[in-house]
Design a protein around this motif. Structure first.
Motif, PDB file in Angstrom:
ATOM      1  N   LEU A 268       0.788  -1.228   0.000  1.00 16.33           N
ATOM      2  CA  LEU A 268       0.000   0.000   0.000  1.00 16.33           C
ATOM      3  C   LEU A 268       0.823   1.283   0.000  1.00 16.33           C
ATOM      4  CD1 LEU A 268      -2.733  -1.094   2.570  1.00 16.33           C
ATOM      5  CD2 LEU A 268      -3.162  -0.443   0.192  1.00 16.33           C
ATOM      6  N   LEU A 269       2.012   1.238   0.589  1.00 20.94           N
ATOM      7  CA  LEU A 269       2.744   2.478   0.843  1.00 20.94           C
ATOM      8  C   LEU A 269       4.088   2.515   0.135  1.00 20.94           C
ATOM      9  CD1 LEU A 269       2.133   2.854   4.696  1.00 20.94           C
ATOM     10  CD2 LEU A 269       0.820   3.863   2.817  1.00 20.94           C
ATOM     11  N   GLY A 270       4.459   3.712  -0.262  1.00 18.74           N
ATOM     12  CA  GLY A 270       5.763   3.960  -0.870  1.00 18.74           C
ATOM     13  C   GLY A 270       6.158   5.400  -0.624  1.00 18.74           C
ATOM     14  N   PRO A 271       7.247   5.862  -1.225  1.00 18.25           N
ATOM     15  CA  PRO A 271       7.705   7.236  -1.023  1.00 18.25           C
ATOM     16  C   PRO A 271       6.614   8.250  -1.347  1.00 18.25           C
ATOM     17  CG  PRO A 271       9.391   5.946  -2.131  1.00 18.25           C
ATOM     18  CD  PRO A 271       8.168   5.087  -2.082  1.00 18.25           C
ATOM     19  N   GLY A 272       6.390   9.164  -0.423  1.00 19.18           N
ATOM     20  CA  GLY A 272       5.401  10.216  -0.625  1.00 19.18           C
ATOM     21  C   GLY A 272       3.998   9.860  -0.203  1.00 19.18           C
ATOM     22  N   ASP A 273       3.746   8.585   0.079  1.00 19.78           N
ATOM     23  CA  ASP A 273       2.419   8.169   0.520  1.00 19.78           C
ATOM     24  C   ASP A 273       2.222   8.485   2.002  1.00 19.78           C
ATOM     25  OD1 ASP A 273       1.684   7.199  -1.976  1.00 19.78           O
ATOM     26  OD2 ASP A 273       2.469   5.181  -1.565  1.00 19.78           O
TER      27      ASP A 273
ATOM     28  N   ARG B  65       6.380   1.483  12.112  1.00 19.71           N
ATOM     29  CA  ARG B  65       7.800   1.452  11.761  1.00 19.71           C
ATOM     30  C   ARG B  65       8.041   1.207  10.265  1.00 19.71           C
ATOM     31  NH1 ARG B  65       8.318   3.245  16.471  1.00 19.71           N
ATOM     32  NH2 ARG B  65       8.536   1.879  18.276  1.00 19.71           N
ATOM     33  N   ILE B  66       7.236   0.320   9.663  1.00 19.45           N
ATOM     34  CA  ILE B  66       7.521  -0.085   8.280  1.00 19.45           C
ATOM     35  C   ILE B  66       7.214   1.029   7.296  1.00 19.45           C
ATOM     36  CG2 ILE B  66       6.984  -1.752   6.470  1.00 19.45           C
ATOM     37  CD1 ILE B  66       6.363  -3.777   8.695  1.00 19.45           C
ATOM     38  N   GLY B  67       6.088   1.720   7.496  1.00 18.27           N
ATOM     39  CA  GLY B  67       5.726   2.794   6.574  1.00 18.27           C
ATOM     40  C   GLY B  67       6.826   3.828   6.389  1.00 18.27           C
ATOM     41  N   PRO B  68       7.342   4.415   7.475  1.00 16.93           N
ATOM     42  CA  PRO B  68       8.427   5.386   7.321  1.00 16.93           C
ATOM     43  C   PRO B  68       9.671   4.808   6.664  1.00 16.93           C
ATOM     44  CG  PRO B  68       7.397   5.639   9.466  1.00 16.93           C
ATOM     45  CD  PRO B  68       6.806   4.402   8.846  1.00 16.93           C
ATOM     46  N   ALA B  69       9.940   3.520   6.915  1.00 16.06           N
ATOM     47  CA  ALA B  69      11.099   2.898   6.275  1.00 16.06           C
ATOM     48  C   ALA B  69      10.908   2.782   4.766  1.00 16.06           C
ATOM     49  CB  ALA B  69      11.348   1.509   6.873  1.00 16.06           C
ATOM     50  N   LEU B  70       9.650   2.806   4.320  1.00 17.41           N
ATOM     51  CA  LEU B  70       9.342   2.750   2.886  1.00 17.41           C
ATOM     52  C   LEU B  70       9.285   4.138   2.257  1.00 17.41           C
ATOM     53  CD1 LEU B  70       6.501   0.082   3.093  1.00 17.41           C
ATOM     54  CD2 LEU B  70       8.744  -0.260   2.060  1.00 17.41           C
ATOM     55  N   GLY B  71       9.476   5.175   3.073  1.00 16.42           N
ATOM     56  CA  GLY B  71       9.424   6.539   2.563  1.00 16.42           C
ATOM     57  C   GLY B  71       8.080   7.201   2.722  1.00 16.42           C
ATOM     58  N   ALA B  72       7.144   6.532   3.401  1.00 20.08           N
ATOM     59  CA  ALA B  72       5.818   7.095   3.634  1.00 20.08           C
ATOM     60  C   ALA B  72       5.793   7.823   4.973  1.00 20.08           C
ATOM     61  CB  ALA B  72       4.768   5.983   3.630  1.00 20.08           C
ATOM     62  N   SER B  73       4.821   8.703   5.139  1.00 21.45           N
ATOM     63  CA  SER B  73       4.612   9.376   6.423  1.00 21.45           C
ATOM     64  C   SER B  73       3.412   8.756   7.120  1.00 21.45           C
ATOM     65  CB  SER B  73       4.397  10.879   6.221  1.00 21.45           C
ATOM     66  OG  SER B  73       3.279  11.123   5.383  1.00 21.45           O
ATOM     67  N   VAL B  74       3.430   8.798   8.448  1.00 19.10           N
ATOM     68  CA  VAL B  74       2.387   8.163   9.252  1.00 19.10           C
ATOM     69  C   VAL B  74       1.869   9.166  10.273  1.00 19.10           C
ATOM     70  CG1 VAL B  74       1.913   6.376  10.961  1.00 19.10           C
ATOM     71  CG2 VAL B  74       3.301   5.837   8.953  1.00 19.10           C
ATOM     72  N   THR B  75       0.552   9.293  10.356  1.00 21.98           N
ATOM     73  CA  THR B  75      -0.068  10.142  11.358  1.00 21.98           C
ATOM     74  C   THR B  75      -0.780   9.269  12.385  1.00 21.98           C
ATOM     75  OG1 THR B  75      -0.431  11.960   9.804  1.00 21.98           O
ATOM     76  CG2 THR B  75      -1.763  11.954  11.805  1.00 21.98           C
TER      77      THR B  75
ATOM     78  N   ARG C  24      -9.788  14.319  10.102  1.00 23.86           N
ATOM     79  CA  ARG C  24      -8.863  15.457  10.012  1.00 23.86           C
ATOM     80  C   ARG C  24      -7.462  15.015   9.602  1.00 23.86           C
ATOM     81  NH1 ARG C  24     -11.604  16.900  14.836  1.00 23.86           N
ATOM     82  NH2 ARG C  24      -9.852  16.093  16.090  1.00 23.86           N
ATOM     83  N   ALA C  25      -7.111  13.767   9.924  1.00 22.71           N
ATOM     84  CA  ALA C  25      -5.764  13.276   9.617  1.00 22.71           C
ATOM     85  C   ALA C  25      -5.601  12.885   8.152  1.00 22.71           C
ATOM     86  CB  ALA C  25      -5.421  12.088  10.511  1.00 22.71           C
ATOM     87  N   LEU C  26      -6.702  12.682   7.450  1.00 21.52           N
ATOM     88  CA  LEU C  26      -6.627  12.256   6.048  1.00 21.52           C
ATOM     89  C   LEU C  26      -6.034  13.362   5.175  1.00 21.52           C
ATOM     90  CD1 LEU C  26     -10.095  10.500   5.690  1.00 21.52           C
ATOM     91  CD2 LEU C  26      -7.868   9.395   5.997  1.00 21.52           C
ATOM     92  N   ARG C  27      -5.249  12.944   4.172  1.00 18.07           N
ATOM     93  CA  ARG C  27      -4.626  13.859   3.225  1.00 18.07           C
ATOM     94  C   ARG C  27      -4.863  13.329   1.806  1.00 18.07           C
ATOM     95  NH1 ARG C  27       1.479  13.862   5.780  1.00 18.07           N
ATOM     96  NH2 ARG C  27       0.931  14.407   7.958  1.00 18.07           N
ATOM     97  N   PRO C  28      -4.581  14.149   0.803  1.00 11.61           N
ATOM     98  CA  PRO C  28      -4.666  13.630  -0.570  1.00 11.61           C
ATOM     99  C   PRO C  28      -3.756  12.430  -0.805  1.00 11.61           C
ATOM    100  CG  PRO C  28      -4.626  16.021  -0.596  1.00 11.61           C
ATOM    101  CD  PRO C  28      -4.368  15.615   0.828  1.00 11.61           C
ATOM    102  N   ALA C  29      -2.640  12.367  -0.069  1.00 11.26           N
ATOM    103  CA  ALA C  29      -1.688  11.264  -0.254  1.00 11.26           C
ATOM    104  C   ALA C  29      -1.990  10.052   0.621  1.00 11.26           C
ATOM    105  CB  ALA C  29      -0.266  11.754   0.035  1.00 11.26           C
ATOM    106  N   THR C  30      -3.083  10.117   1.401  1.00 13.49           N
ATOM    107  CA  THR C  30      -3.397   8.999   2.292  1.00 13.49           C
ATOM    108  C   THR C  30      -3.827   7.777   1.487  1.00 13.49           C
ATOM    109  OG1 THR C  30      -4.122  10.540   4.026  1.00 13.49           O
ATOM    110  CG2 THR C  30      -4.770   8.233   4.252  1.00 13.49           C
TER     111      THR C  30
ATOM    112  N   ALA D 212     -14.183   4.387   2.728  1.00 14.13           N
ATOM    113  CA  ALA D 212     -14.721   4.237   1.374  1.00 14.13           C
ATOM    114  C   ALA D 212     -14.950   5.601   0.727  1.00 14.13           C
ATOM    115  CB  ALA D 212     -16.028   3.446   1.430  1.00 14.13           C
ATOM    116  N   GLU D 213     -15.461   6.544   1.508  1.00 11.74           N
ATOM    117  CA  GLU D 213     -15.719   7.884   0.984  1.00 11.74           C
ATOM    118  C   GLU D 213     -14.424   8.576   0.561  1.00 11.74           C
ATOM    119  OE1 GLU D 213     -17.418  12.185   2.645  1.00 11.74           O
ATOM    120  OE2 GLU D 213     -17.583  10.369   3.851  1.00 11.74           O
ATOM    121  N   ALA D 214     -13.363   8.347   1.356  1.00 13.25           N
ATOM    122  CA  ALA D 214     -12.081   8.994   1.064  1.00 13.25           C
ATOM    123  C   ALA D 214     -11.266   8.228   0.030  1.00 13.25           C
ATOM    124  CB  ALA D 214     -11.271   9.140   2.351  1.00 13.25           C
ATOM    125  N   GLY D 215     -11.706   7.023  -0.336  1.00 16.01           N
ATOM    126  CA  GLY D 215     -10.967   6.230  -1.309  1.00 16.01           C
ATOM    127  C   GLY D 215      -9.687   5.639  -0.764  1.00 16.01           C
TER     128      GLY D 215
END
Length: 377
Positions: free
Chosen positions: A98-103, A117-127, A146-152, A181-184
């Motif tokens: 699901l996650l990669g750089p910029g996600d 831990r794994i998400g940041p190691a893949l270059g993704a950010s985690v809230t 509120r935590a959702l972003r376009p890159a989520t 589902a609404e946020a995709g």
């Protein structure tokens, strides 16, 4: 991709096998092989006795996937992928798929470490979205929104919850899936403690049944008391996610252990017996724990779990919980899990209700606390 060292696994690696009582275990006492085989039906026993120790199917034995699919109402065997590294592998596969750089991902907190831990190691950010201890560890859906972003790309949740024992209402859980589902975005639902609700009527529907994009993660370790099999799974009707996760799996376990698959099949076909066993152990221990914390209200603030087999009390004594845990292990040979492994600093610790030895461990903790309180008087 090398994530930061796992605090939980590092902690257990240092202490778990050096104490008499692991009072913070996240699983139920394991079944013996004999006990499990006694539950086998004719077909699964024949599979066991005629087992050849070769490679298994990458996605899992067809009969095992069929048995796992019995957990769900809309998600069939073809939507199930068996993981030979337990739920930890399932979460690893999903995070990589699901996650990669910029996600970006939203993650309930506190939580099992891998999703942090794994998400940041893949270059993704985690809230992280913290559960609210003042509201019975309630998940704030507005905070998730509120935590959702376009890159989520994903929202990771775990209910019944480790380590707090939190459980949302069905309406709250359905609203969470509708929000995803609404946020995709994909809702990844870690459901390893499902079926360990104190009231079966509060059992939540599986995320993979509520939303075809969502994914449910399960395991043989918790409700079934079979952690040593190391069999978990992911279930989703999201075919693109299935394909991506299975592609990653080619570079992890490839396939599960042949003996573990057949033993898991036996267990799932006897699920009612094994789940009843686990619930009985947890229910008896909950009575002991309630009594213990009632007797030591000056030392601990106790919030009973709403489901599952874990609690997350707060230490009220004027001592850092890490020191308390370390001295308890040294002096009484009882292990508790400090909240620092969950990246928290609220002087809390995890206690587990799945071991029949817990009453003896509580006696030792009580003796230790008595000395502590006496020395502070």
């Amino acid at each position: 991709m090398i994530p930061d060292r796992s605090k939980i696994e590092n902690f257990f690696g240092q202490h778990e096998f050096d104490v008499d009582y692991v009072a913070c275990a996240s699983d139920v006492d394991g079944c013996s092989l004999r006990e499990l085989l006694d539950l086998a039906d004719e077909e699964s026993l024949a599979l066991w006795e005629g087992l050849e120790l070769g490679y298994t199917e990458t996605t899992g034995h067809p009969l095992l996937r069929e048995a796992i699919a019995g957990e769900y109402t809309k998600t069939g065997p073809d939507n199930v992928t068996v993981c030979g590294g337990g739920a930890a592998e399932a979460l690893f596969l999903l995070t990589n798929a699901l996650l990669g750089p910029g996600d970006h991902a939203v993650v309930v907190a506190p939580a099992f470490e891998s999703v942090h831990r794994i998400g940041p190691a893949l270059g993704a950010s985690v809230t992280p979205v913290p559960l609210d201890p003042g509201q019975g560890w309630r998940l704030d859906l507005d905070a998730v929104r509120r935590a959702l972003r376009p890159a989520t790309r994903a929202v990771f949740v775990n209910f019944p919850h480790n380590p707090t024992g939190a459980l949302p209402t069905r309406a709250e859980f359905e609203d969470l899936l509708a929000l995803g589902a609404e946020a995709g975005v994909v809702v990844v639902s870690d459901e390893v403690y499902r079926h360990l609700e104190f009231d079966p009527e509060t059992t939540l529907p599986a995320a993979c049944d509520l939303d075809e994009r969502a994914v449910s993660v399960g395991v043989m370790s918790k409700a079934y008391g079979l952690a040593g099999l190391r069999v978990g799974w992911l279930a989703t009707r999201n075919q693109a996610l299935v394909d991506a996760a299975r592609a990653v799996k080619d570079y992890t376990t490839v396939c599960a252990s042949a003996p573990s698959e057949i033993l898991s099949l036996i267990a799932l076909r006897a699920r009612e017996h094994l789940v009843a066993r686990s619930r009985r152990i947890i229910r008896e221990n909950l009575t002991h724990v309630e009594s213990f914390f009632g007797q030591h209200a000056d030392a601990f603030a106790w919030e009973p779990p709403r489901a599952g087999m874990l609690g997350f009390p707060q230490l009220l004594l004027p001592v850092p919980v890490e020191d308390f845990v370390r001295e308890l292990a040294r002096e009484q040979s009882v292990l508790l899990l400090p909240d620092s492994v969950f990246d928290m600093a609220d002087n809390r610790f995890r206690i587990g209700l799945g071991r029949t030895s817990l009453p003896d461990a509580l006696d030792r903790i009580g003796e230790f606390v008595g000395h502590r309180v006496g020395s502070l008087a």
